[in-house]
Design a protein around this motif. Sequence first.
Motif, PDB file in Angstrom:
ATOM      1  N   SER A 151      -4.722  -1.788   4.899  1.00  0.00           N
ATOM      2  CA  SER A 151      -4.531  -0.360   4.665  1.00  0.00           C
ATOM      3  C   SER A 151      -3.066   0.059   4.649  1.00  0.00           C
ATOM      4  O   SER A 151      -2.710   1.060   4.061  1.00  0.00           O
ATOM      5  N   THR A 209       0.823  -1.211   0.000  1.00  0.00           N
ATOM      6  CA  THR A 209       0.000   0.000   0.000  1.00  0.00           C
ATOM      7  C   THR A 209       0.858   1.263   0.000  1.00  0.00           C
ATOM      8  O   THR A 209       0.363   2.343  -0.224  1.00  0.00           O
ATOM      9  N   LYS A 217      -6.521  -4.107 -13.599  1.00  0.00           N
ATOM     10  CA  LYS A 217      -7.506  -3.033 -13.398  1.00  0.00           C
ATOM     11  C   LYS A 217      -8.725  -3.385 -14.212  1.00  0.00           C
ATOM     12  O   LYS A 217      -8.625  -3.833 -15.352  1.00  0.00           O
ATOM     13  N   LYS A 231     -14.970  -6.711  -6.083  1.00  0.00           N
ATOM     14  CA  LYS A 231     -14.015  -6.760  -4.989  1.00  0.00           C
ATOM     15  C   LYS A 231     -12.813  -7.628  -5.364  1.00  0.00           C
ATOM     16  O   LYS A 231     -11.663  -7.254  -5.131  1.00  0.00           O
ATOM     17  N   GLU A 270      -8.164   9.559  -1.299  1.00  0.00           N
ATOM     18  CA  GLU A 270      -8.286   8.338  -2.100  1.00  0.00           C
ATOM     19  C   GLU A 270      -7.959   7.106  -1.276  1.00  0.00           C
ATOM     20  O   GLU A 270      -8.668   6.111  -1.298  1.00  0.00           O
ATOM     21  N   ARG A 282     -12.301   0.048  -8.699  1.00  0.00           N
ATOM     22  CA  ARG A 282     -12.414   1.312  -7.974  1.00  0.00           C
ATOM     23  C   ARG A 282     -12.952   2.388  -8.914  1.00  0.00           C
ATOM     24  O   ARG A 282     -12.269   2.791  -9.839  1.00  0.00           O
ATOM     25  N   ASN A 300     -10.621  -5.759  -7.468  1.00  0.00           N
ATOM     26  CA  ASN A 300     -10.285  -4.432  -6.980  1.00  0.00           C
ATOM     27  C   ASN A 300     -10.835  -3.315  -7.836  1.00  0.00           C
ATOM     28  O   ASN A 300     -10.135  -2.366  -8.172  1.00  0.00           O
ATOM     29  N   ASN A 317     -11.071   5.854  -9.046  1.00  0.00           N
ATOM     30  CA  ASN A 317     -10.076   5.682  -7.990  1.00  0.00           C
ATOM     31  C   ASN A 317     -10.581   5.969  -6.586  1.00  0.00           C
ATOM     32  O   ASN A 317      -9.821   6.041  -5.648  1.00  0.00           O
ATOM     33  N   ILE A 318     -11.841   6.247  -6.435  1.00  0.00           N
ATOM     34  CA  ILE A 318     -12.373   6.380  -5.076  1.00  0.00           C
ATOM     35  C   ILE A 318     -13.466   5.341  -4.916  1.00  0.00           C
ATOM     36  O   ILE A 318     -14.423   5.334  -5.667  1.00  0.00           O
ATOM     37  N   ALA A 319     -13.290   4.474  -3.964  1.00  0.00           N
ATOM     38  CA  ALA A 319     -14.243   3.370  -3.843  1.00  0.00           C
ATOM     39  C   ALA A 319     -15.570   3.847  -3.295  1.00  0.00           C
ATOM     40  O   ALA A 319     -15.663   4.840  -2.593  1.00  0.00           O
ATOM     41  N   ASN A 335     -10.874   4.263   0.032  1.00  0.00           N
ATOM     42  CA  ASN A 335     -10.800   2.933  -0.571  1.00  0.00           C
ATOM     43  C   ASN A 335     -11.164   1.822   0.415  1.00  0.00           C
ATOM     44  O   ASN A 335     -10.378   0.912   0.659  1.00  0.00           O
ATOM     45  N   THR A 380     -16.044  12.497  -4.137  1.00  0.00           N
ATOM     46  CA  THR A 380     -16.211  11.597  -2.997  1.00  0.00           C
ATOM     47  C   THR A 380     -17.677  11.547  -2.566  1.00  0.00           C
ATOM     48  O   THR A 380     -18.230  10.473  -2.311  1.00  0.00           O
TER      49      THR A 380
END
Lengths: 348, 348
Positions: free
Chosen positions: A118, A62, B4, B44, B112, B49, B47, B52-54, B116, B142
Amino acid sequence: MKRKITLKQIARELDVSISTVSKALRNSAEISDDTKQKVQAFAKLYNYRPNNIALSLKNRRTNTIGIIIPEIVHHFFSKVISGVELVANKRGYNVIIGLSNESFSKEVINMEMLANGSIDGFILSMSKETLKLQDYHHFNETMTQGMPIVMFDRVVSEVKCDKVIVDDFNGAKKAVKKLIENGCKSIALITTKDYVSVGKLRTQGYLEALEEHQMPPKAELILKIDESLDYEAHLEALEKEIEQLFQSNPKLDGVFAVNEIYALLAMKVARKLGLDVPNDVQVIGFTDGVLSKHATPSLTTVSQHAQQMGEKAAELLIDKLESEFNSADEVFQTVVITTDLVERESTK
Amino acid sequence: MKRKITLKQIARELDVSISTVSKALRNSAEISDDTKQKVQAFAKLYNYRPNNIALSLKNRRTNTIGIIIPEIVHHFFSKVISGVELVANKRGYNVIIGLSNESFSKEVINMEMLANGSIDGFILSMSKETLKLQDYHHFNETMTQGMPIVMFDRVVSEVKCDKVIVDDFNGAKKAVKKLIENGCKSIALITTKDYVSVGKLRTQGYLEALEEHQMPPKAELILKIDESLDYEAHLEALEKEIEQLFQSNPKLDGVFAVNEIYALLAMKVARKLGLDVPNDVQVIGFTDGVLSKHATPSLTTVSQHAQQMGEKAAELLIDKLESEFNSADEVFQTVVITTDLVERESTK
């Protein structure tokens, strides 16, 4: 809503041995990439968490460092964080912070929360309650699962990890020696109860300085304060205790306090009792705080170099994260940051 | 190492429409539980996103609040955090903290990182750089993605969210009125450049108090300081600027400073120039800091009630997280925390 899954269930579902699952989750070189990917994806899908603390898988980096500190309204800890930030940013890492509020269970919860994907590793200073309970299982478990920890300031020998500490013993000794050399004959110590390791070490430094100068320590000159969570809420009670110390020791002419607030209160009490600082009573504190600098008279202190501690802790952690060694070869370091006596107006 | 994946790919893989994927990820009631579980598990696993903001999916509640603050070596921000902690802990939430270091890009990166999946919502105070750049896209994105934000202290009207602010304007006005009523005829203002919203509002309060008393403001009495990241590193330069202010205004008999450090430096400069505080010059600061209390003379200040701000911000955020309303009905509140003038020794 989420299913909880065990190592055993993952093994059964994927038709491999438990040991394979465990090794795959630890990213062991013994296991094929194919199997590792399968196990890791499956574990992730079902939110597998070993002992509730997730593994720091090498391919899930991370680039974030987690800091756990006991409290935030404290200049020392914020300076340490500044130091960590400085080095972390330079080396491409982010920093997030959790607070234990001096509570064991909050420390455990925060570590679990941050360790769960995290962050890559921890920099932390233990809560007072953890020190009192002497329960360190959460640190050891976190490290067993492959997430390194660097401890600073409050450390214990029971936890094997990299550590950054202040030279509390010698810092205190230096301060008390200074008071003796400045002519003080009756030097009080204002310290914490012994379970706070730094308070204990500073007390030992005080005692050794006296001994070296053939000055027998007197119990009535040592005030051990049972620290509460919040200095500010207990300033008056503290002030009263310090006033009693002065009144029952009319010959008192020097004070060494293990932190800044105790030292400032000692100066306040002296002023209230008509004593001049530094002519009647000389005072030295232990801190990196801003209050010392801005106090009137300004306070002579043992400087802890908090920012440097943070920088060093970040270096140790990032070096470990980026090293190629596996944990079996691990050697831990304890870096001691030397203190300096910063002379200001509260001593002659 | 990680693939991605896009909304489109998820839709193709699971043989559903993009709109279904999007709604499933937002946990829409239109979509069956079965499909939602499938989409969410798949997203999930790979991954996924969005921007880029979950998303903060309702079934992925972390019970954690993320705080983003500009800096940590600042008593105001640490008191706000204490307030947030107090309410959060009472209501079963954890708190983690990220620092922007007054930098726009660090603010974006931290948001970010925390958004996440680590947290349910944000409590934040903007960086100075964000205020300068006037780029607020990361806040709005957000929130669009379902993660609520409560802003405190430094806010802008361009971002629609719950806000907690100090009554900067009236706080400043109150302070300057006090100086006028105490007989000051030539009152200096030590403030920040205008892009810092609180500095601007406090400046307006100063100007209005003068106006109400028919005292025309004089440009030479207003010192606008270009704040750097670290007060402590620039104390000497600051002190020189303030000394110049005093020297070019020999009749100066009152100072209102928008923070604690500026006020303490003004007292220091006054002392240096042989002026007595409060008899020759009266000084008022704006803060909740500890320095004011321990200064000699102790400093009269406008108290910001930082802890109360943090408590209120946490209440607003948790109420929103736990409310059943959907975001279309959303009404935002701005809570104004009233300031108090705490009179100490630096005024008559």
